[in-house]
Motif scaffolding. Sequence first.
Motif, PDB file in Angstrom:
ATOM      1  N   THR A 103       0.828  -0.932  -0.304  1.00 39.84           N
ATOM      2  CA  THR A 103       0.107  -0.288   0.339  1.00 39.84           C
ATOM      3  C   THR A 103       0.675   1.192  -0.138  1.00 39.84           C
ATOM      4  OG1 THR A 103      -1.912  -1.024   1.503  1.00 39.84           O
ATOM      5  CG2 THR A 103      -1.753   1.183   1.780  1.00 39.84           C
ATOM      6  N   PHE A 104       1.930   1.354   0.388  1.00 37.23           N
ATOM      7  CA  PHE A 104       3.415   2.505   0.610  1.00 37.23           C
ATOM      8  C   PHE A 104       3.203   2.637  -0.864  1.00 37.23           C
ATOM      9  CE2 PHE A 104       7.644   3.728   1.041  1.00 37.23           C
ATOM     10  CZ  PHE A 104       7.151   4.584   1.412  1.00 37.23           C
ATOM     11  N   VAL A 105       3.893   1.462  -1.690  1.00 37.10           N
ATOM     12  CA  VAL A 105       4.008   1.913  -3.068  1.00 37.10           C
ATOM     13  C   VAL A 105       3.589   2.554  -3.432  1.00 37.10           C
ATOM     14  CG1 VAL A 105       4.648   0.666  -4.903  1.00 37.10           C
ATOM     15  CG2 VAL A 105       5.857  -0.081  -2.749  1.00 37.10           C
ATOM     16  N   GLY A 106       1.425   1.908  -3.121  1.00 34.60           N
ATOM     17  CA  GLY A 106       1.025   1.867  -4.000  1.00 34.60           C
ATOM     18  C   GLY A 106       0.310   3.536  -4.262  1.00 34.60           C
ATOM     19  N   THR A 107       0.072   4.519  -3.480  1.00 34.09           N
ATOM     20  CA  THR A 107      -0.323   5.141  -2.022  1.00 34.09           C
ATOM     21  C   THR A 107       1.236   6.578  -2.142  1.00 34.09           C
ATOM     22  OG1 THR A 107      -0.393   4.853  -0.311  1.00 34.09           O
ATOM     23  CG2 THR A 107      -2.185   4.559  -1.192  1.00 34.09           C
ATOM     24  N   ASN A 108       1.715   5.947  -1.218  1.00 35.52           N
ATOM     25  CA  ASN A 108       2.669   7.545  -0.954  1.00 35.52           C
ATOM     26  C   ASN A 108       3.596   7.787  -2.034  1.00 35.52           C
ATOM     27  OD1 ASN A 108       2.178   6.064   1.885  1.00 35.52           O
ATOM     28  ND2 ASN A 108       2.979   8.112   2.057  1.00 35.52           N
ATOM     29  N   LEU A 109       3.784   6.470  -2.478  1.00 37.78           N
ATOM     30  CA  LEU A 109       5.165   6.033  -3.683  1.00 37.78           C
ATOM     31  C   LEU A 109       4.482   6.098  -5.172  1.00 37.78           C
ATOM     32  CD1 LEU A 109       7.961   4.157  -2.566  1.00 37.78           C
ATOM     33  CD2 LEU A 109       7.762   6.184  -1.645  1.00 37.78           C
ATOM     34  N   ASN A 110       2.708   6.585  -5.445  1.00 34.01           N
ATOM     35  CA  ASN A 110       2.304   6.608  -6.516  1.00 34.01           C
ATOM     36  C   ASN A 110       2.611   7.340  -7.376  1.00 34.01           C
ATOM     37  OD1 ASN A 110      -0.112   6.469  -8.283  1.00 34.01           O
ATOM     38  ND2 ASN A 110      -0.470   5.124  -7.423  1.00 34.01           N
ATOM     39  N   PRO A 111       3.383   7.438  -8.996  1.00 35.11           N
ATOM     40  CA  PRO A 111       3.234   8.970  -9.319  1.00 35.11           C
ATOM     41  C   PRO A 111       2.226   9.962  -9.216  1.00 35.11           C
ATOM     42  CG  PRO A 111       3.929   7.026 -10.366  1.00 35.11           C
ATOM     43  CD  PRO A 111       3.168   6.287  -9.074  1.00 35.11           C
ATOM     44  N   MET A 112       1.433   9.207  -9.120  1.00 36.32           N
ATOM     45  CA  MET A 112      -0.308  10.474  -8.758  1.00 36.32           C
ATOM     46  C   MET A 112      -0.602  10.423  -6.811  1.00 36.32           C
ATOM     47  SD  MET A 112      -3.015   9.034 -11.961  1.00 36.32           S
ATOM     48  CE  MET A 112      -2.609   7.126 -10.477  1.00 36.32           C
ATOM     49  N   ILE A 137      14.242  12.181  19.875  1.00 38.97           N
ATOM     50  CA  ILE A 137      14.344  13.509  19.288  1.00 38.97           C
ATOM     51  C   ILE A 137      13.455  14.428  18.350  1.00 38.97           C
ATOM     52  CG2 ILE A 137      16.685  13.487  19.688  1.00 38.97           C
ATOM     53  CD1 ILE A 137      17.133  14.246  16.671  1.00 38.97           C
ATOM     54  N   GLY A 138      12.056  13.341  17.855  1.00 38.93           N
ATOM     55  CA  GLY A 138      11.122  13.642  16.837  1.00 38.93           C
ATOM     56  C   GLY A 138      10.123  12.914  15.871  1.00 38.93           C
ATOM     57  N   LEU A 139      10.129  13.948  15.199  1.00 33.21           N
ATOM     58  CA  LEU A 139       8.888  12.867  13.615  1.00 33.21           C
ATOM     59  C   LEU A 139       9.376  14.190  12.945  1.00 33.21           C
ATOM     60  CD1 LEU A 139       5.978  12.139  16.022  1.00 33.21           C
ATOM     61  CD2 LEU A 139       7.568  10.556  14.941  1.00 33.21           C
ATOM     62  N   SER A 140       9.676  13.601  11.438  1.00 29.13           N
ATOM     63  CA  SER A 140       9.651  14.987  10.415  1.00 29.13           C
ATOM     64  C   SER A 140       8.692  13.850   9.417  1.00 29.13           C
ATOM     65  CB  SER A 140      11.297  15.364  10.041  1.00 29.13           C
ATOM     66  OG  SER A 140      11.037  13.780   9.480  1.00 29.13           O
ATOM     67  N   LEU A 141       8.495  14.987   8.457  1.00 28.37           N
ATOM     68  CA  LEU A 141       8.036  14.373   7.766  1.00 28.37           C
ATOM     69  C   LEU A 141       8.016  15.232   6.131  1.00 28.37           C
ATOM     70  CD1 LEU A 141       4.482  13.339   6.729  1.00 28.37           C
ATOM     71  CD2 LEU A 141       4.586  16.090   6.317  1.00 28.37           C
ATOM     72  N   ARG A 142       8.551  13.980   5.266  1.00 28.88           N
ATOM     73  CA  ARG A 142       9.673  14.494   3.642  1.00 28.88           C
ATOM     74  C   ARG A 142       7.954  14.833   3.017  1.00 28.88           C
ATOM     75  NH1 ARG A 142      11.241   9.254   1.084  1.00 28.88           N
ATOM     76  NH2 ARG A 142       9.913   9.432   0.476  1.00 28.88           N
ATOM     77  N   ALA A 143       7.905  16.397   2.480  1.00 32.73           N
ATOM     78  CA  ALA A 143       6.584  16.846   2.104  1.00 32.73           C
ATOM     79  C   ALA A 143       6.768  15.855   0.173  1.00 32.73           C
ATOM     80  CB  ALA A 143       7.239  18.368   1.361  1.00 32.73           C
ATOM     81  N   ILE A 144       7.582  15.531  -0.040  1.00 30.41           N
ATOM     82  CA  ILE A 144       7.266  14.506  -1.447  1.00 30.41           C
ATOM     83  C   ILE A 144       7.559  13.076  -0.827  1.00 30.41           C
ATOM     84  CG2 ILE A 144       8.155  13.251  -2.912  1.00 30.41           C
ATOM     85  CD1 ILE A 144      10.118  15.555  -3.780  1.00 30.41           C
ATOM     86  N   ASN A 145       6.150  12.989  -0.961  1.00 28.58           N
ATOM     87  CA  ASN A 145       5.198  11.700  -0.660  1.00 28.58           C
ATOM     88  C   ASN A 145       4.693  11.292   0.586  1.00 28.58           C
ATOM     89  OD1 ASN A 145       7.956  10.377  -2.132  1.00 28.58           O
ATOM     90  ND2 ASN A 145       5.856  10.198  -3.515  1.00 28.58           N
TER      91      ASN A 145
END
Length: 295
Positions: free
Chosen positions: A100-109, A219-227
């Motif tokens: 599901t990660f490949v099909g959502t977060n890593l999906n070209p769309m 030390i915390g949580l980060s979120l990549r803007a892309i994906n």
Amino acid sequence: MQPNAADDSASPFKLLLSCPSGLYPSQVSVVFDASFDRIPHPDVQLENSISEIWNRKSQHSSLLFNGSKFRYAGHSSSNVADSSQVASACLHLGLTDYRTFVGTNLNPMWEKFIVESQDECSRCQHTSNPLGNGAVVETSDKRILVLQRSNNVGEFPGHFVFPGGHPEPGEVGITAHQSNQDTELINKMISQEMFDSISREVVEEIGVPAESLCTPIFIGLSLRAINVRPAAFFFIKCNLPSEEIQQLYSSAKDAYESTQLYIVPMSELESMASNMPGCHQGGYALYKLMLDAMK
């Protein structure tokens, strides 16, 4: 979300939670619940693209395999009285998987899965959002470990990264949500896995013995803007010098995931961090905030 200079819309990352003083295992808890699982997207065609992408990628790669992951769905935190210092944090986790990660977060769309909202969890309700992890590891001679990813990995091949991976549901015997489970015990086991998993990743990717590592500090949580990729970051002291670690790296269990280990002073780390994926750039920002708090 705590405000910070990196929350600009053009930034490659957001800091979801910053704990500059660091939190030990007793200060980090977990709530694991099915309510934190992903919500399927109402667009059937978009939802079906998850299986289509996975099937296509599976046919072209024998290294690809599915596996359960913890899904990040938010957190809560409390502060020390009359202070902005974080005293404790609780992570809200559901279940997802690599497919599901490949099909959502890593999906070209992937952007089509995003909902317009100021709340990060509502915004990402249709994405897999497996919680990754990363470690800023400091050697006994005060240098930091940075890996260059190989071309065998699914995300950001060739980029610089801190050692890391994912906490694993399988390590604590979780394969699905169960109504008859001991909720308190499960939450404690997952919370411990948050810390055990990052030490395990460092041992497997770098090759150092587990006993050379001090207890990880969250030390915390980060979120990549892309994906919209979330990751928990930790600081770990290693009691070995750079030269010995470099020798051990040649026999690391998961050395195939990287092509080279760099052991660098802080003066070099900043330029390397600019060539990291956004979530790891966020990890570097969390480390800098920790250093500032120590001054």
